[in-house]
Write an enzyme that holds these catalytic residues in place. Sequence first.
Site, PDB file in Angstrom:
ATOM      1  N   HIS A  18       0.849  -1.202   0.000  1.00  0.00           N
ATOM      2  CA  HIS A  18       0.000   0.000   0.000  1.00  0.00           C
ATOM      3  C   HIS A  18       0.878   1.244   0.000  1.00  0.00           C
ATOM      4  O   HIS A  18       1.257   1.764   1.054  1.00  0.00           O
ATOM      5  CB  HIS A  18      -0.910  -0.020   1.238  1.00  0.00           C
ATOM      6  N   HIS A  20       1.083   4.917  -2.452  1.00  0.00           N
ATOM      7  CA  HIS A  20       0.541   5.670  -3.579  1.00  0.00           C
ATOM      8  C   HIS A  20       1.653   6.331  -4.388  1.00  0.00           C
ATOM      9  O   HIS A  20       2.514   7.001  -3.831  1.00  0.00           O
ATOM     10  CB  HIS A  20      -0.414   6.756  -3.071  1.00  0.00           C
ATOM     11  N   ASP A  22       1.587   8.869  -6.370  1.00  0.00           N
ATOM     12  CA  ASP A  22       1.650  10.331  -6.290  1.00  0.00           C
ATOM     13  C   ASP A  22       2.126  10.823  -4.935  1.00  0.00           C
ATOM     14  O   ASP A  22       2.379  12.017  -4.759  1.00  0.00           O
ATOM     15  CB  ASP A  22       0.308  10.982  -6.658  1.00  0.00           C
ATOM     16  N   GLY A 139     -10.864   7.648  -0.947  1.00  0.00           N
ATOM     17  CA  GLY A 139     -11.528   8.943  -0.844  1.00  0.00           C
ATOM     18  C   GLY A 139     -12.461   9.029   0.349  1.00  0.00           C
ATOM     19  O   GLY A 139     -12.337   8.268   1.314  1.00  0.00           O
ATOM     20  N   HIS A 168      -9.901   1.048   0.151  1.00  0.00           N
ATOM     21  CA  HIS A 168      -9.650   1.850   1.349  1.00  0.00           C
ATOM     22  C   HIS A 168     -10.947   1.887   2.158  1.00  0.00           C
ATOM     23  O   HIS A 168     -11.978   2.363   1.661  1.00  0.00           O
ATOM     24  CB  HIS A 168      -9.285   3.278   0.976  1.00  0.00           C
ATOM     25  N   GLU A 171     -10.615   3.535   7.552  1.00  0.00           N
ATOM     26  CA  GLU A 171      -9.472   4.365   7.951  1.00  0.00           C
ATOM     27  C   GLU A 171      -9.973   5.434   8.916  1.00  0.00           C
ATOM     28  O   GLU A 171      -9.512   5.526  10.054  1.00  0.00           O
ATOM     29  CB  GLU A 171      -8.820   5.001   6.731  1.00  0.00           C
ATOM     30  N   HIS A 192      -6.071  -0.051   5.209  1.00  0.00           N
ATOM     31  CA  HIS A 192      -6.185   0.479   6.574  1.00  0.00           C
ATOM     32  C   HIS A 192      -7.087  -0.424   7.437  1.00  0.00           C
ATOM     33  O   HIS A 192      -6.600  -1.319   8.099  1.00  0.00           O
ATOM     34  CB  HIS A 192      -6.669   1.936   6.574  1.00  0.00           C
ATOM     35  N   ASP A 250       2.283   4.194   2.751  1.00  0.00           N
ATOM     36  CA  ASP A 250       1.147   4.960   2.245  1.00  0.00           C
ATOM     37  C   ASP A 250       1.606   6.094   1.319  1.00  0.00           C
ATOM     38  O   ASP A 250       1.486   5.991   0.096  1.00  0.00           O
ATOM     39  CB  ASP A 250       0.312   5.498   3.407  1.00  0.00           C
ATOM     40  N   ASP A 251       2.094   7.194   1.886  1.00  0.00           N
ATOM     41  CA  ASP A 251       2.565   8.353   1.102  1.00  0.00           C
ATOM     42  C   ASP A 251       3.847   8.884   1.741  1.00  0.00           C
ATOM     43  O   ASP A 251       3.816   9.855   2.513  1.00  0.00           O
ATOM     44  CB  ASP A 251       1.495   9.452   1.083  1.00  0.00           C
TER      45      ASP A 251
END
Length: 332
Positions: A18, A20, A22, A139, A168, A171, A192, A250-251
């Site tokens: 997991h 992302h 971006d 989202g 997702h 979360e 999550h 995650d990010d």
Amino acid sequence: MAGNCVEVAFNKPKVELHVHLDGTIRPETILDVAKKRGIALPTDSAEDLARLCMLCKPATLTEFLCKFHHFMHVIAGDLTPDEVVDLVNRGLRAGENTFRIKARSILCCMRHMPNWSMEVVELCKKYRHSGVVAIDLAGDESLNCEAHPGHRKAFEEAVRSGVHRTVHAGEVGPPSVVKEAVEVLKAERIGHGYRTLEDRTLYEQLLKKNMHFEVCPMSSKLTGACDPDFTKHPLIRFKEDKANYSLNTDDPLIFNTTLDVDYSITQKYMNFTEKEFKRLNINAAKSSFLPEKEKKDLLNRLFDAYGMKKPALKGGTENSRDIQLIMSTHSE
């Protein structure tokens, strides 16, 4: 940046499911692209840009998403979604060859854009043999599939077409979002999933199903998804119950984290041991969406790296090593 001085808790191959795309871009890359495209940024320093993009203390999911506004306009070019998927998969294949890892993409639908979802699943089908392994949904968790049936239709098509599914859920949203992900969208993994613990019956059902939870420790603290005190994190319950889960960043650009940082957190605050690290990575490999032969090869690489005896195979449900990347086909 994170990870420069962190104590390495588990210096062995890891599986990340997991992360992302971006949220993984280097500040230097953002600056390079901005210069080539003639886009002005508030700074020309990679360090200053990194600080601008980072969340440094517990906030909200909304504040987290706002961080992407600092750079998404730079990397969102004039390519079609089809071209983006193709180019990303080419890049991942190059990375696989260079670094001897497994890297695949998952195309992500957005809850507030249900009219995109059928296009996303069609791209999953088109590129299923070229690097795309699954479809995802992310989202605002208050937007359910009853009010936005486009997602349900897309995931039904994914099921019909044999496209793997992760969602997702749980979360920041209630357990009902997790239940919808499993029962309506037929999710095979949950991104999550922390709030699942608030519904004991649902949680026990998912334990029996061996549902995989993609856990992101640092992310869950900084987005406000979980208590900022790591000693109270839902992951501890997952560990105690021998649940099927993985550790993920995650990010990493936004959370200033690395896998080593997240592993160090679980060792320091949640009493994770090397035995548990091995167990969770084996489970992550088994829960990956790689083709079965590649899964077996990956699992064998893990068993060798961990000094573990390879179990006898039963009908081909074994798995593989390293990194799958979750790719968003959108900007927020």
